[in-house]
Structure formats: structure tokens, C-alpha cells
Scaffold this active site. Sequence first.
Site, PDB file in Angstrom:
ATOM      1  CB  ALA A  56      -2.209  12.024  11.648  1.00  0.00           C
ATOM      2  CG  ASP A  73       1.457  -4.298  15.059  1.00  0.00           C
ATOM      3  OD1 ASP A  73       2.416  -4.455  15.849  1.00  0.00           O
ATOM      4  OD2 ASP A  73       1.607  -4.023  13.855  1.00  0.00           O
ATOM      5  CB  SER A  87      -0.929   0.022   1.224  1.00  0.00           C
ATOM      6  OG  SER A  87      -0.170   0.134   2.417  1.00  0.00           O
TER       7      SER A  87
END
Length: 361
Positions: free
Chosen positions: A142, A185, A73
Site C-alpha cells: 500500500a 483493533d 517485526s
Amino acid sequence: MQEHQQQQPKSPLPPRSPYQARARSTSDDWAERGAAVHVQREADANGNVQTKTIKKGVKDFTFGRILGEGSFSTVVAATDRQTLREYAIKILDKRHIIKEKKVKYVNIEKNTLNRLGDHPGIVRLYYTFQDERSLYFVLDLAPNGELFSVLKKLGTLNMECTQYYGAQLLDAVGYMHDHGVIHRDLKPENILLDENMRIKVTDFGTAKLLSMQKSVNGTTGASSDNISGIPIEDDRSNSFVGTAEYVPPELLTDKAAGRSSDIWAIGCILYQLLCGKPPFKASNEYQTFQKIIKLEYSFPALFSPVARDLVSHLLLTDPSKRLTIEQIKAHPFFADVEFGPALWSRKSPRLVPNSILAGVK
């Protein structure tokens, strides 16, 4: 993704996106077929509620700089052409995720984010759409990057900063657990910082969705909204996931993880924020795992006693003996913290390294 694109014949790139290279007719077809459909209800001047259908696809965004790249990705900054709002769009290569058997993780991430909805400490998923080559997740932007980058620059964070970011992480994880999600995770790389330097937990590809309701036949199970056009794989509930330094011992010994596994990761992160390195760190994964199983770690001599007490009650081999979310909130380490909405309106502290432990190994 770049390797995959090199194997494909290329046509001129349309101006709307550097990731679209195809004939106009095919592109226009997918603009309709792969677009996200969102139903919005609005009241007019007379108070009458009107329903408006909104479609979002590749053509509705202007793509910008690359924010990050993964194995299958690429995350880019993008602007909604109509509202001018900025987002982060995760672009996933369909052929690659099928070839590498990663479809399960893509569906897990989508389903998890849909379940979590809108929380200030969790990256929000706004739309998912696709074209013939890629899947697109439209997420919160972000702009201040990863908490890990802050640690890399400063080395450590002082008590005030650690308390601030630890409280926000605790609040976000508590919300996840209340909604039947185990992250599995948690680490500084998966904690982003928004425009106000507040955290947003991301990367739910290895999350575990717990059953939230019973079906009509009495069996339990979380809903699974599969991404259109890609077959979902069998899920292995006890498969190994996570990053070596933050993996809980129960995953290594019993091959199972629960809510308390995220608590273990919080303990590792708090230790790392104050010390600059995870508590369990070795030259390779095997030796790191051995340290975890043996609970082989130590505190620097000048480590804060109140922080030491908290971390030592999170890094316990027996998951049932670790503090719960509510017990952690009540710990003296967070004595000055007001949890709830006030936590997310509080101004972020100035980033300051932990001078007390400067140079301590």
C-alpha cells in the site's frame, strides 16, 4: 530485531537481502525447507490443464526500503525477481516472538488472512515462508501509507472524503464479519491506502476467528493452521486487546467483544475523520477508559447533523442497540454511495480538510 542481530555473529551479507547473514550451505538448505509451495493450474494451447508447482522463498525477492517497524517485526518493500511485482514483506524475528510470548498473535494473523482471501479493502497474504531466523509474510503493498498519516497532515477530512473512506471501511468490515472475523483493533493506523488511494485494512494479529463450521463429532471450531516449527500458545478469548481510544465499553466491563465491537470502532473513526481526534481522548489510558464507560463525549456545534445521527447510533454502551452493517449502509449519511463492486472502482476524491470544523475544539 536489530538488538537481536547484534548478539549474533555476522557473516558477509548476500546481495539478495539485507536481512540474511549466514553461511551459504545453511541458507541454501532453508531456501528449500522454508519456502512456500504454491500449486498453479494453467491450460496450454490445446486446452489441457497442467499443474505447476511454484516455490517462493527469500532468494526470490529483492528487498528494498523499510516501510515500518514494530516491536517484533519489520515491514519492507520487496520485488519478486521473476515477475517484478512489488509487495510488502513483514519480517518477524522468531526468537523474539517466542521470548515475548507473541506466537499466538502471529498465528492468528496468518490464519485470519488465509480465511479472508482476496477482498479489495483488505490486505492480502500471498505467501508465508521462513528461514532459520525469521518468518516472512508477503502482503499487498500500500504505497500511500496509513490513513492516520493523512489525518496528521490535514487535521480532518471533509464530508465527501469521510463518506468515501467510511463506506469502504464498512464494506471491508462487513466482509470480515461474514467470514467469521472480528478485527478488534480498527483504527486509522491500521487502514492503509493503496496506489489508487483506496483503503486496505491491515494488522490482524489481535483478530478473533469465529467458528464457521461443525466438525464430524458435532463440535464447532475454526481451523488453526499453526506456523511450522513454533509451538502455539493457549488462546484467551476474553483477553484485553485493542487501542485505548477505540476500545468498546463491553471489553472494559464484561471483558468480551463481538462483531458490534468493530461497529463501535467505526463510529470512533468516522468521528475522528471529521473532527481530527477520537471522541474519547484523555491524558492517560485510565481516564480514557473512564470516558468510554461513561459515554463521555460531545459533538462540536458545527458537526454535520446527519453524521451526528449516525455516530450517535454507533457509540452506544449496549452493543445490541448499535446499528448493524446493513443498517449503517442504509443510513442517510451513505445515501449517495453505491455499495458492492462499484465502490471499489469509484475514483477517490481529492483530499480536503473539513473547513467547517477548522479550529473547532
